[in-house]
Design a protein around this motif. Sequence first.
Motif, PDB file in Angstrom:
ATOM      1  N   GLN A  79      -1.667  21.574  36.746  1.00  0.00           N
ATOM      2  CA  GLN A  79      -1.319  20.992  38.039  1.00  0.00           C
ATOM      3  C   GLN A  79       0.179  20.724  38.128  1.00  0.00           C
ATOM      4  O   GLN A  79       0.789  20.889  39.189  1.00  0.00           O
ATOM      5  CB  GLN A  79      -2.098  19.701  38.282  1.00  0.00           C
ATOM      6  CG  GLN A  79      -1.889  19.121  39.673  1.00  0.00           C
ATOM      7  CD  GLN A  79      -2.263  20.089  40.783  1.00  0.00           C
ATOM      8  OE1 GLN A  79      -3.370  20.635  40.790  1.00  0.00           O
ATOM      9  NE2 GLN A  79      -1.354  20.326  41.724  1.00  0.00           N
TER      10      GLN A  79
ATOM     11  N   THR B 157       1.606  11.299  39.367  1.00  0.00           N
ATOM     12  CA  THR B 157       1.776  12.291  38.315  1.00  0.00           C
ATOM     13  C   THR B 157       0.416  12.823  37.861  1.00  0.00           C
ATOM     14  O   THR B 157      -0.458  12.040  37.475  1.00  0.00           O
ATOM     15  CB  THR B 157       2.508  11.679  37.107  1.00  0.00           C
ATOM     16  OG1 THR B 157       3.764  11.156  37.538  1.00  0.00           O
ATOM     17  CG2 THR B 157       2.739  12.732  36.033  1.00  0.00           C
TER      18      THR B 157
ATOM     19  N   GLY C 293       4.248  10.686  45.202  1.00  0.00           N
ATOM     20  CA  GLY C 293       2.973  11.154  44.680  1.00  0.00           C
ATOM     21  C   GLY C 293       2.581  10.519  43.365  1.00  0.00           C
ATOM     22  O   GLY C 293       3.257   9.631  42.849  1.00  0.00           O
TER      23      GLY C 293
ATOM     24  N   ILE D 236       4.576  16.453  48.965  1.00  0.00           N
ATOM     25  CA  ILE D 236       5.397  15.672  48.046  1.00  0.00           C
ATOM     26  C   ILE D 236       6.870  15.761  48.445  1.00  0.00           C
ATOM     27  O   ILE D 236       7.366  16.818  48.819  1.00  0.00           O
ATOM     28  CB  ILE D 236       5.219  16.166  46.597  1.00  0.00           C
ATOM     29  CG1 ILE D 236       3.751  16.062  46.179  1.00  0.00           C
ATOM     30  CG2 ILE D 236       6.113  15.382  45.643  1.00  0.00           C
ATOM     31  CD1 ILE D 236       3.187  14.653  46.210  1.00  0.00           C
TER      32      ILE D 236
ATOM     33  N   ASN E  23       3.044  20.770  49.690  1.00  0.00           N
ATOM     34  CA  ASN E  23       1.947  19.964  49.135  1.00  0.00           C
ATOM     35  C   ASN E  23       2.044  18.492  49.529  1.00  0.00           C
ATOM     36  O   ASN E  23       1.282  17.659  49.026  1.00  0.00           O
ATOM     37  CB  ASN E  23       1.901  20.098  47.609  1.00  0.00           C
ATOM     38  CG  ASN E  23       3.190  19.636  46.939  1.00  0.00           C
ATOM     39  OD1 ASN E  23       4.157  19.271  47.609  1.00  0.00           O
ATOM     40  ND2 ASN E  23       3.214  19.671  45.609  1.00  0.00           N
TER      41      ASN E  23
ATOM     42  N   ASN F 108       9.338  16.131  38.872  1.00  0.00           N
ATOM     43  CA  ASN F 108       8.065  16.670  39.339  1.00  0.00           C
ATOM     44  C   ASN F 108       7.240  15.553  39.993  1.00  0.00           C
ATOM     45  O   ASN F 108       7.635  14.383  39.989  1.00  0.00           O
ATOM     46  CB  ASN F 108       7.309  17.331  38.188  1.00  0.00           C
ATOM     47  CG  ASN F 108       6.456  18.506  38.643  1.00  0.00           C
ATOM     48  OD1 ASN F 108       6.089  18.605  39.821  1.00  0.00           O
ATOM     49  ND2 ASN F 108       6.137  19.403  37.738  1.00  0.00           N
ATOM     50  N   THR F 109       6.116  15.898  40.522  1.00  0.00           N
ATOM     51  CA  THR F 109       5.295  14.973  41.305  1.00  0.00           C
ATOM     52  C   THR F 109       5.056  13.640  40.583  1.00  0.00           C
ATOM     53  O   THR F 109       4.596  13.611  39.438  1.00  0.00           O
ATOM     54  CB  THR F 109       3.938  15.621  41.629  1.00  0.00           C
ATOM     55  OG1 THR F 109       4.166  16.813  42.381  1.00  0.00           O
ATOM     56  CG2 THR F 109       3.050  14.681  42.430  1.00  0.00           C
TER      57      THR F 109
ATOM     58  N   ASP G 226       2.625  22.109  41.049  1.00  0.00           N
ATOM     59  CA  ASP G 226       3.543  21.222  41.768  1.00  0.00           C
ATOM     60  C   ASP G 226       4.979  21.719  41.656  1.00  0.00           C
ATOM     61  O   ASP G 226       5.754  21.648  42.620  1.00  0.00           O
ATOM     62  CB  ASP G 226       3.434  19.798  41.221  1.00  0.00           C
ATOM     63  CG  ASP G 226       2.118  19.126  41.589  1.00  0.00           C
ATOM     64  OD1 ASP G 226       1.423  19.639  42.491  1.00  0.00           O
ATOM     65  OD2 ASP G 226       1.781  18.097  40.978  1.00  0.00           O
TER      66      ASP G 226
ATOM     67  N   TYR H 217      10.312  15.693  46.855  1.00  0.00           N
ATOM     68  CA  TYR H 217      10.861  15.883  45.518  1.00  0.00           C
ATOM     69  C   TYR H 217      12.320  15.437  45.456  1.00  0.00           C
ATOM     70  O   TYR H 217      13.125  15.766  46.331  1.00  0.00           O
ATOM     71  CB  TYR H 217      10.780  17.347  45.094  1.00  0.00           C
ATOM     72  CG  TYR H 217       9.383  17.814  44.782  1.00  0.00           C
ATOM     73  CD1 TYR H 217       8.814  17.574  43.528  1.00  0.00           C
ATOM     74  CD2 TYR H 217       8.621  18.485  45.736  1.00  0.00           C
ATOM     75  CE1 TYR H 217       7.537  17.996  43.241  1.00  0.00           C
ATOM     76  CE2 TYR H 217       7.339  18.912  45.446  1.00  0.00           C
ATOM     77  CZ  TYR H 217       6.795  18.663  44.197  1.00  0.00           C
ATOM     78  OH  TYR H 217       5.518  19.074  43.916  1.00  0.00           O
TER      79      TYR H 217
END
Length: 280
Positions: free
Chosen positions: A81, A75, A73, A19, A17, A65-66, A85, A21
């Motif tokens: 969503q 949030t 990215g 991102i 995606n 997470n995002t 993610d 992480y």
Amino acid sequence: MTQLYAHAPVKTVSAGNGIEYAYREVGEGGVPLVLLMHFRGNLDYWDPALIDALAEGRRVIAFDNTGVGGSSGITPSTVAQMALDAIAFLDALDLAQADILGFSLGSFVAQEIALIRPALVRRLVLASAAPQGAPGMHGWAKWVIDSVGEPEVVPAKVLDVFYTQSPESRSAGEKAFGRMFSRAEFDAPTTWQTRQAQYDAVSTWGIPNFSLLERVTAIEAPVFIANGDSDPMILPRYSHLLAGLIPDAEIKIYPDAAHGFLFQHHEEFAGDVKRFLDRA
């Protein structure tokens, strides 16, 4: 016991995606246990004593997470969503199956993962959890959000939400804080954008809607639900409600404990989780 998590470096992985992480992992063996964090928390907010106990004979992975902490990215403002993610992160690590432990907001995300991609979740642990649409969950009590939701985080106010007023609980909370913030390398702090988006997601999750309560009846993985008996953030009755909705779910309520029960009772909780995950 060596606090492995306190010395684990922050790693990064690029997901499909787009991102990047940030994550930490400790332990090896078994089905990986992936952790989903609470409101405004990053990698540093997991108690090393709990993670190290969980990682005895098992690979344990915590991640941002995002848009959270060291991950790139923005949030998102919905639990759905956040779940997508999280799945992207698990795909990036090539995890075809995992055990999932979600704490607070993370428990909402964990439920969504189990519904979106059932084959991914072998077993599910939901700490301080509530089902979507439960009446009375539309945001937290004013004193609670005032304690944990202001621009400047005040440790004493966080203690008021995560631990009871008993000397034993308070002392356990102070010790947990000491363990969390004794490391040499810290994660990037969460931003105000993350705070706002996550609380929007929490509030949306809690809009009363009886029809949405049926969703969790489709969770097929074995589920262990846990909470403190005095949690002011997600009241124990919501954990009981969730346990009643999910077929064959187990539940345990820990005494003289609030939102941070899993850190206060880290040895007992880790033992309970390990027995649940290892059960034939």
